[in-house]
Scaffold this active site. Structure first.
Site, short mmCIF file in Angstrom:
data_model
loop_
_atom_site.label_atom_id
_atom_site.label_comp_id
_atom_site.label_asym_id
_atom_site.label_seq_id
_atom_site.Cartn_x
_atom_site.Cartn_y
_atom_site.Cartn_z
CB SER A 34 19.82 -40.89 -0.30
OG SER A 34 21.00 -41.29 -0.88
CG HIS A 65 22.13 -37.72 -4.35
ND1 HIS A 65 22.69 -37.39 -3.16
CD2 HIS A 65 21.73 -39.00 -4.23
CE1 HIS A 65 22.64 -38.43 -2.34
NE2 HIS A 65 22.06 -39.41 -2.97
CG HIS A 87 27.25 -41.74 -2.82
ND1 HIS A 87 26.42 -40.84 -3.44
CD2 HIS A 87 26.70 -42.00 -1.61
CE1 HIS A 87 25.40 -40.57 -2.64
NE2 HIS A 87 25.55 -41.25 -1.51
CE1 TYR A 89 26.38 -44.84 -5.64
CE2 TYR A 89 26.60 -45.10 -3.26
CZ TYR A 89 25.93 -44.60 -4.36
OH TYR A 89 24.81 -43.84 -4.17
CD GLU A 90 28.09 -40.57 -7.22
OE1 GLU A 90 27.70 -39.88 -8.17
OE2 GLU A 90 28.27 -40.11 -6.07
CB ALA A 117 19.13 -43.03 3.12
CG MET A 215 26.38 -47.90 0.32
SD MET A 215 25.66 -48.28 -1.27
CE MET A 215 24.74 -49.78 -0.88
CB SER A 216 27.41 -41.65 2.14
OG SER A 216 26.40 -41.57 3.13
CG ASN A 239 16.85 -50.50 3.98
OD1 ASN A 239 17.28 -49.40 3.62
ND2 ASN A 239 17.64 -51.53 4.18
CG HIS A 251 18.32 -46.13 -5.05
ND1 HIS A 251 18.99 -45.67 -3.93
CD2 HIS A 251 18.19 -45.05 -5.87
CE1 HIS A 251 19.27 -44.39 -4.08
NE2 HIS A 251 18.79 -43.98 -5.24
N1 HPA Z 1 22.66 -50.78 3.07
C1 HPA Z 1 23.53 -49.85 2.63
N2 HPA Z 1 23.20 -48.61 2.35
C2 HPA Z 1 21.92 -48.27 2.52
C3 HPA Z 1 20.95 -49.17 2.96
C4 HPA Z 1 21.34 -50.51 3.25
O1 HPA Z 1 20.55 -51.37 3.64
N3 HPA Z 1 19.76 -48.51 3.01
C5 HPA Z 1 20.02 -47.24 2.62
N4 HPA Z 1 21.32 -47.08 2.31
#
Ligand code: HPA
Length: 277
Positions: A34, A65, A87, A89-90, A117, A215-216, A239, A251
């Site tokens: 990402s 993406h 991903h 989740y997609e 990320a 998540m990847s 973050n 996001h």
């Molecule tokens: N959690 C999960 N996936 C992420 C996060 C997070 O805080 N930040 C960027 N991708």
């Protein structure tokens, strides 16, 4: 739903790529996470294939993406780069998520750099930090190798003790040091998403030994190890994970932080590629 065997899908893709690149044989695979897709602009392109034009590749849905498979050169090194990943989740099938990795391997790539990320769980981390992934925890509830083993890729029960190659990781740390870039190191924990975690989950993950959450990446790293590739992983800490900063996670904010850190990331990866043995 019956599906085409992974080995056959991979062979179909390699055939299409071969028609475009002839005997160009990539040495190193790169997965851009990402907000890190801009690295592709540094590649001297030999061929660029949109996912939509590659058989068995699914459309890429996530904002920020692009979906391109790029073969080309960085300096003298030959690379194959996934600009935009799949991903879980997609809604993608785990086998579809790792198909590009298997294609990289079958095309000749022996090393793989994965990037993402992630949220920082380690209280010492700050947004914008880059973390070398030392190891991972698979909390996604799936494994992409589930099902009949495709022996052409690798063994039924692949070892994951050295999932992240130490030698190539040390090289990355050296490159960072030479560029006065302070690099974190830690354990990446993968969840399925798409909801961000709760503060209670983050506290649990910290107790489990995780430094970052995302998540990847884990599916690709498992498939790469299955195929005998040497893996290096980088997380861009976007973050502080849920509950640590008392803010709402969005996001757009994640993308903004990664965008700011991306130049540094690009420098690291470009120089690392030159030094990979
Ligand atoms: N959690 C999960 N996936 C992420 C996060 C997070 O805080 N930040 C960027 N991708």
């Amino acid at each position: 739903m019956s599906r085409i065997p992974a080995a056959q899908a991979c062979a179909d893709v390699c055939r299409v790529i071969r028609e475009k690149v002839g005997d160009f044989s990539p040495e190193i695979g790169v997965v851009l996470g990402s907000g890190l897709g801009n690295f592709a602009s540094r590649i001297e392109v030999v061929a660029q294939l949109a996912y939509a034009d590659i058989p068995h590749f699914q459309p890429c849905h996530v904002e920020g993406h692009s979906g391109n498979l790029i073969l080309g050169r960085i300096g003298k090194r030959r690379i194959i780069c996934q600009q935009g990943r799949y991903h879980y989740y997609e809604g993608h099938d785990p086998q579809d998520i790792v198909l590009p990795i298997r294609v990289m391997s079958q095309m000749g790539a022996k090393s793989l750099l994965v990037s993402n990320a992630a949220g920082g769980i380690n209280e010492g981390f700050e947004a914008g930090d880059v973390m070398l992934i030392r190891d991972h925890i698979n909390f996604m509830g799936m494994n992409p190798l589930r099902g009949i083993n495709a022996d052409v890729f690798g063994a039924r029960f692949p070892d994951m003790t050295f999932a992240y190659n130490r030698e190539l990781g040390e090289l990355m740390l050296n490159v960072a040091r030479e560029n006065s870039i302070f690099m974190r190191e830690g354990v990446y924990l993968a969840v399925s998403g798409p909801s961000y975690e709760t503060p209670a989950e983050i506290n649990m993950f910290r107790t489990l030994g995780a430094d970052a959450v995302g998540m990847s990446t884990v599916p690709e790293v498992i498939a790469a190890n299955h195929a005998g590739m040497r893996v290096v992983g980088l997380s861009c800490i976007a973050n502080a994970a849920a509950g640590m900063d008392n803010v709402v996670l969005q996001h757009e904010d994640v993308n903004e932080v990664v965008g700011k850190a991306s130049k540094q990331f690009e420098e690291l990866v470009e120089q690392w590629i030159q030094t990979v043995p």
